[in-house]
Each structure stands twice: as C-alpha cells, then as structure tokens.
Design a protein around this motif. Sequence first.
Motif, PDB file in Angstrom:
ATOM      1  N   SER A 208       0.825  -1.208   0.000  1.00 10.80           N
ATOM      2  CA  SER A 208       0.000   0.000   0.000  1.00 10.80           C
ATOM      3  C   SER A 208       0.857   1.256   0.000  1.00 10.80           C
ATOM      4  O   SER A 208       0.471   2.283  -0.569  1.00 10.80           O
ATOM      5  CB  SER A 208      -0.929   0.000   1.220  1.00 10.80           C
ATOM      6  N   LEU A 209       2.033   1.191   0.618  1.00 10.10           N
ATOM      7  CA  LEU A 209       2.939   2.343   0.597  1.00 10.10           C
ATOM      8  C   LEU A 209       3.460   2.602  -0.813  1.00 10.10           C
ATOM      9  O   LEU A 209       3.533   3.746  -1.268  1.00 10.10           O
ATOM     10  CB  LEU A 209       4.110   2.108   1.550  1.00 10.10           C
ATOM     11  N   ILE A 210       3.815   1.552  -1.527  1.00 12.98           N
ATOM     12  CA  ILE A 210       4.378   1.697  -2.862  1.00 12.98           C
ATOM     13  C   ILE A 210       3.292   2.057  -3.881  1.00 12.98           C
ATOM     14  O   ILE A 210       3.563   2.716  -4.879  1.00 12.98           O
ATOM     15  CB  ILE A 210       5.097   0.394  -3.281  1.00 12.98           C
ATOM     16  N   ALA A 211       2.038   1.647  -3.599  1.00 10.02           N
ATOM     17  CA  ALA A 211       0.975   1.749  -4.600  1.00 10.02           C
ATOM     18  C   ALA A 211       0.582   3.179  -4.938  1.00 10.02           C
ATOM     19  O   ALA A 211       0.064   3.436  -6.021  1.00 10.02           O
ATOM     20  CB  ALA A 211      -0.257   0.978  -4.122  1.00 10.02           C
ATOM     21  N   ASP A 212       0.805   4.122  -4.035  1.00 11.80           N
ATOM     22  CA  ASP A 212       0.440   5.508  -4.327  1.00 11.80           C
ATOM     23  C   ASP A 212       1.371   6.081  -5.404  1.00 11.80           C
ATOM     24  O   ASP A 212       2.594   5.942  -5.302  1.00 11.80           O
ATOM     25  CB  ASP A 212       0.550   6.341  -3.050  1.00 11.80           C
ATOM     26  N   PRO A 213       0.845   6.750  -6.439  1.00 10.76           N
ATOM     27  CA  PRO A 213       1.689   7.256  -7.527  1.00 10.76           C
ATOM     28  C   PRO A 213       2.779   8.224  -7.070  1.00 10.76           C
ATOM     29  O   PRO A 213       3.905   8.170  -7.577  1.00 10.76           O
ATOM     30  CB  PRO A 213       0.683   7.949  -8.458  1.00 10.76           C
ATOM     31  N   THR A 214       2.473   9.099  -6.114  1.00 12.57           N
ATOM     32  CA  THR A 214       3.485  10.048  -5.660  1.00 12.57           C
ATOM     33  C   THR A 214       4.590   9.338  -4.895  1.00 12.57           C
ATOM     34  O   THR A 214       5.782   9.594  -5.111  1.00 12.57           O
ATOM     35  CB  THR A 214       2.854  11.130  -4.765  1.00 12.57           C
ATOM     36  N   ARG A 215       4.215   8.420  -4.014  1.00  9.94           N
ATOM     37  CA  ARG A 215       5.239   7.692  -3.268  1.00  9.94           C
ATOM     38  C   ARG A 215       6.059   6.801  -4.201  1.00  9.94           C
ATOM     39  O   ARG A 215       7.269   6.636  -4.017  1.00  9.94           O
ATOM     40  CB  ARG A 215       4.593   6.876  -2.149  1.00  9.94           C
ATOM     41  N   ALA A 216       5.413   6.227  -5.219  1.00 11.75           N
ATOM     42  CA  ALA A 216       6.152   5.428  -6.199  1.00 11.75           C
ATOM     43  C   ALA A 216       7.161   6.291  -6.939  1.00 11.75           C
ATOM     44  O   ALA A 216       8.301   5.862  -7.209  1.00 11.75           O
ATOM     45  CB  ALA A 216       5.180   4.774  -7.178  1.00 11.75           C
ATOM     46  N   ALA A 217       6.777   7.526  -7.277  1.00 13.34           N
ATOM     47  CA  ALA A 217       7.700   8.435  -7.964  1.00 13.34           C
ATOM     48  C   ALA A 217       8.874   8.803  -7.067  1.00 13.34           C
ATOM     49  O   ALA A 217      10.026   8.882  -7.522  1.00 13.34           O
ATOM     50  CB  ALA A 217       6.953   9.691  -8.400  1.00 13.34           C
ATOM     51  N   VAL A 218       8.600   9.029  -5.785  1.00 11.91           N
ATOM     52  CA  VAL A 218       9.668   9.352  -4.824  1.00 11.91           C
ATOM     53  C   VAL A 218      10.640   8.190  -4.706  1.00 11.91           C
ATOM     54  O   VAL A 218      11.869   8.371  -4.748  1.00 11.91           O
ATOM     55  CB  VAL A 218       9.057   9.704  -3.454  1.00 11.91           C
ATOM     56  N   LEU A 219      10.114   6.985  -4.555  1.00 10.39           N
ATOM     57  CA  LEU A 219      10.979   5.809  -4.415  1.00 10.39           C
ATOM     58  C   LEU A 219      11.811   5.584  -5.671  1.00 10.39           C
ATOM     59  O   LEU A 219      12.996   5.247  -5.597  1.00 10.39           O
ATOM     60  CB  LEU A 219      10.132   4.579  -4.107  1.00 10.39           C
ATOM     61  N   THR A 220      11.200   5.783  -6.833  1.00  7.78           N
ATOM     62  CA  THR A 220      11.933   5.620  -8.088  1.00  7.78           C
ATOM     63  C   THR A 220      13.054   6.645  -8.206  1.00  7.78           C
ATOM     64  O   THR A 220      14.153   6.328  -8.684  1.00  7.78           O
ATOM     65  CB  THR A 220      10.972   5.757  -9.285  1.00  7.78           C
TER      66      THR A 220
END
Length: 240
Positions: free
Chosen positions: A17-29
Amino acid sequence: MVAEYVAYDADIAAVASLIADPTRAAVLTALLDGRALAAGELARLAGVSAATASAHLARLLAGGLVTVVSQGRHRYYRLSGPEVAEVLEVLARVSPRPQVRSLRQSRQARMLREARTCYDHLAGRAGVKLLEAMLAAGHLAGRDSYELTAHGGRALAELGVDVDAVRAVRRRFAPACMDWTERRPHLAGALGAAITRSLLERGWYRPGPAPRLLELTDLGGEGLAAMFSCKGLTSNTPVT
C-alpha cells in the motif's frame, strides 16, 4: 460466511500500500540510484508541492522504506537498503511501460535500457553484457548467486576491487538481479556495487544527464573489452 484463516509471515499488504500511491512510487523511483535527496528535490521530481512530498515521506519513513540523514538544518532521504531497490526493480519488470509522449522521453527510455544504476550496481544492457562476459571468461561461476573464481579475483584486483573488503560487507556477495528492461540478470550485491564503483572511479563510466543514467566513455569501452572481453557496448551520450 467466516473467512478461513490464512497463515503468513509478513505483512505484505502494508508495504504494497505504501508503494501503490503514484506520488510515493515516484519518490521511491527517484531514490533508486542510491543517492540521498532533500524533500524539495523529491517534490520537484514527483511533481507535487513540498508539503505533499513531506507527508508522503513521513509515511515512507514510518514504513521503513526510506531513511533520513540530517545535516544541519537539512534532511536528506534515501532508500533504506538494497532490498527496497530489488522490490522496486521486480515491480518494474511486471509493470506496463508508460506511454512515451516526447522525443526527450524516448531518448531517456533508450538510455535507461542501455546503462543505468540499479541502486548501486550497473544495470541495463551494459550490466547484463558485463555479467555474461564475466561468466563466459570464467571470472564467475554459478547461476542465481555467483562465486568469484581465482581468475576472476585477479581480474577484479586489476580493476581496483578489494575482494576481501567486499566479502566483509554484511550484504549478499554476488546475487543475480533480473534486469527489468533486458529480462536477463545483471550482477548485484556487494560485488556488483564494488565493480560499479571502480568503473566510475576509473572513468570507464560517468554519470549521465538524468538520475540513474550512466555513460560509457571511450576509455571504458576499451578497458571492458580488454579486461573482460565485454564488447558491443554503446555510449549513452545523447546525440545533439
């Protein structure tokens, strides 16, 4: 109807669920190249406000996916470890490719496929070809996890890799990492990171024009061909 209990040993849903958000995914990437970045830079890369980025970073921090380092009044965020990078790479491998809408996006996509960092080790076509060359030359042995041969140890010593120091690191030594663009493995772990660091220190590769991108230099092309019989690599330098 009462749901049947299913035993599990990890709360996968919480991390997913943490990774699934588009903004958080962009930050992690944005953090996939192993660098530590400030919240403001991550906000710019994710295309959100500073306040929004800070809220998402707080959730990622609480979930253990990122760590923070304070220097004076500044706070810098980075992935909490190579395991997080591996999860993101696996997800990238099974995810659909984003639609390319500009020449710039097309160029960057091509450059990502050619040579990039996967957290702290060489990935893309360059990483895959280097691993294949090292296996063919007898520098490495194994399949899903590799062991360095005596012949390989001598070659890496010539490259400037301190193998004894690498073995002392509390990290998997030389695992395979399935490359999400090539669908074939490249070399990860402590050894993959040490080799990549030496390639950069020697000037065989240099940072590219965007995060994670690497450019092969003329010196690097000659050196990789001579030392590892790794041929056919191309430069990532953009054509102007």
